[in-house]
Design an enzyme around this catalytic site. Structure first.
Site, PDB file in Angstrom:
ATOM      1  N   ASN A  14       0.835  -1.214   0.000  1.00  0.00           N
ATOM      2  CA  ASN A  14       0.000   0.000   0.000  1.00  0.00           C
ATOM      3  C   ASN A  14       0.865   1.258   0.000  1.00  0.00           C
ATOM      4  OD1 ASN A  14      -3.074  -0.441   0.192  1.00  0.00           O
ATOM      5  ND2 ASN A  14      -2.216  -2.035   1.510  1.00  0.00           N
ATOM      6  N   MET A  86       0.890  -2.822  12.384  1.00  0.00           N
ATOM      7  CA  MET A  86       0.286  -3.887  13.192  1.00  0.00           C
ATOM      8  C   MET A  86       0.415  -3.658  14.700  1.00  0.00           C
ATOM      9  SD  MET A  86      -1.016  -5.647  10.859  1.00  0.00           S
ATOM     10  CE  MET A  86      -1.520  -7.165  11.652  1.00  0.00           C
ATOM     11  N   ARG A  87       0.211  -2.441  15.140  1.00  0.00           N
ATOM     12  CA  ARG A  87       0.187  -2.162  16.578  1.00  0.00           C
ATOM     13  C   ARG A  87      -1.098  -1.436  16.927  1.00  0.00           C
ATOM     14  NH1 ARG A  87       3.172  -4.925  19.621  1.00  0.00           N
ATOM     15  NH2 ARG A  87       3.072  -3.345  21.263  1.00  0.00           N
ATOM     16  N   ILE A  88      -1.648  -1.793  18.072  1.00  0.00           N
ATOM     17  CA  ILE A  88      -2.790  -1.041  18.594  1.00  0.00           C
ATOM     18  C   ILE A  88      -2.238   0.265  19.151  1.00  0.00           C
ATOM     19  CG2 ILE A  88      -4.626  -1.047  20.324  1.00  0.00           C
ATOM     20  CD1 ILE A  88      -5.309  -3.511  19.073  1.00  0.00           C
ATOM     21  N   ASN A 103      -6.773   4.657   8.132  1.00  0.00           N
ATOM     22  CA  ASN A 103      -6.299   3.266   8.071  1.00  0.00           C
ATOM     23  C   ASN A 103      -7.017   2.571   6.930  1.00  0.00           C
ATOM     24  OD1 ASN A 103      -5.038   0.826   8.978  1.00  0.00           O
ATOM     25  ND2 ASN A 103      -6.973   0.235   9.958  1.00  0.00           N
ATOM     26  N   HIS A 105      -8.461  -1.290   6.049  1.00  0.00           N
ATOM     27  CA  HIS A 105      -8.754  -2.575   6.688  1.00  0.00           C
ATOM     28  C   HIS A 105      -9.322  -3.524   5.643  1.00  0.00           C
ATOM     29  CE1 HIS A 105      -9.782  -5.332   9.894  1.00  0.00           C
ATOM     30  NE2 HIS A 105     -10.968  -5.490   9.328  1.00  0.00           N
TER      31      HIS A 105
HETATM   32  C1  GRF Z   1      -3.419  -4.786   4.016  1.00  0.00           C
HETATM   33  O1  GRF Z   1      -4.171  -5.928   3.729  1.00  0.00           O
HETATM   34  C2  GRF Z   1      -4.229  -3.819   4.826  1.00  0.00           C
HETATM   35  O2  GRF Z   1      -5.592  -3.895   4.576  1.00  0.00           O
HETATM   36  C3  GRF Z   1      -3.953  -4.250   6.229  1.00  0.00           C
HETATM   37  O3  GRF Z   1      -2.616  -4.666   6.219  1.00  0.00           O
HETATM   38  C4  GRF Z   1      -2.251  -5.089   4.923  1.00  0.00           C
HETATM   39  C5  GRF Z   1      -1.006  -4.337   4.535  1.00  0.00           C
HETATM   40  O4  GRF Z   1      -0.435  -4.820   3.357  1.00  0.00           O
HETATM   41  N1  GRF Z   1      -4.234  -3.165   7.150  1.00  0.00           N
HETATM   42  P1  GRF Z   1       0.842  -4.082   2.752  1.00  0.00           P
HETATM   43  O5  GRF Z   1       1.936  -4.120   3.809  1.00  0.00           O
HETATM   44  O6  GRF Z   1       0.468  -2.683   2.393  1.00  0.00           O
HETATM   45  O7  GRF Z   1       1.232  -4.899   1.554  1.00  0.00           O
END
Ligand code: GRF
Length: 209
Positions: A14, A86-88, A103, A105
């Site tokens: 992303n 990946m942290r709250i 964000n 999701h």
């Molecule tokens: C994606 O699936 C997003 O929806 C989730 O974490 C993933 C991140 O993928 N929050 P990347 O690291 O951008 O490839």
């Protein structure tokens, strides 16, 4: 020009989509909480400064969040984009960036908050799935949804094929939403979110059916 920080923990596809989109805003920096995150390499290749802030190095969540907050202030950031981070986040950090943090999701929120969304969709037998870009609030995956990408679940899909197909949609909708924020098409106001000058009633939908 809006200054953006992207927060990552993993591959950063992303982040790559945001880099490739040539946004009106400037990606001022990328923060990772993991040294091995490939996203860091992507940023460096694009000439974007990076900061490694490892949560393990801090005594608690608040101290880690304070370090990130300070880095964001140092970069003079206007918008925080979570991209596989990946942290709250602590309530204090979220409050400090309220209306300035988004964000993505991998589900059609409010369905399937949390982890393992693709498998849960398959287990339920849903026919539609997708992804949601939303403002971040203290409650996990519950802030106002700005846009959704929708796809049809095929009979032969498994969790991996679904994850790949959802990713393709993510790479379309995330840069679009961030661009709308950069240009002011989306605005967070005291009374809610405006989209092109009108209150946003429902997330903008992108369908790949
Ligand atoms: C994606 O699936 C997003 O929806 C989730 O974490 C993933 C991140 O993928 N929050 P990347 O690291 O951008 O490839």
């Amino acid at each position: 020009m809006i200054k953006i920080a992207v927060l990552v923990s993993g591959s950063g596809s992303n982040l790559q989509a945001l880099i490739d989109a040539n946004l009106s805003g400037q990606i001022a920096g990328v923060i990772s909480n993991k040294p091995e995150a490939y996203a860091l390499e992507r940023a460096q290749k694009a000439g974007i400064q990076t900061a490694l802030i490892e949560h393990k190095q801090y005594p608690n969540r608040e101290a880690f969040d304070d370090a990130m907050h300070q880095q964001l202030l140092d970069w003079d950031v206007d918008l925080v984009v979570l991209a596989g981070f990946m942290r709250i986040l602590s309530a204090k950090f979220v409050k400090a960036w309220e209306g300035k943090m988004v964000n993505i999701h991998p589900s059609l929120l409010p369905c399937y908050k949390g982890m393992h969304t693709h498998q849960r969709v398959l287990n339920t037998g849903d026919t539609l799935h997708g992804c949601t870009v939303h403002y971040v609030t203290a409650e996990l995956d519950a802030g106002q949804a700005l846009a959704q990408g929708v796809l049809k679940v095929n009979p032969h899909d498994n969790a991996e094929t679904l994850a790949n197909r959802v990713h393709v949609l993510e790479h379309v909708i995330y840069p679009q939403v961030v661009e709308w924020i950069c240009t002011g098409a989306i605005q967070h106001t005291a009374r809610g979110v405006d989209y092109r000058g009108q209150p946003l009633q429902a997330p903008v939908q992108f369908c790949k059916l």
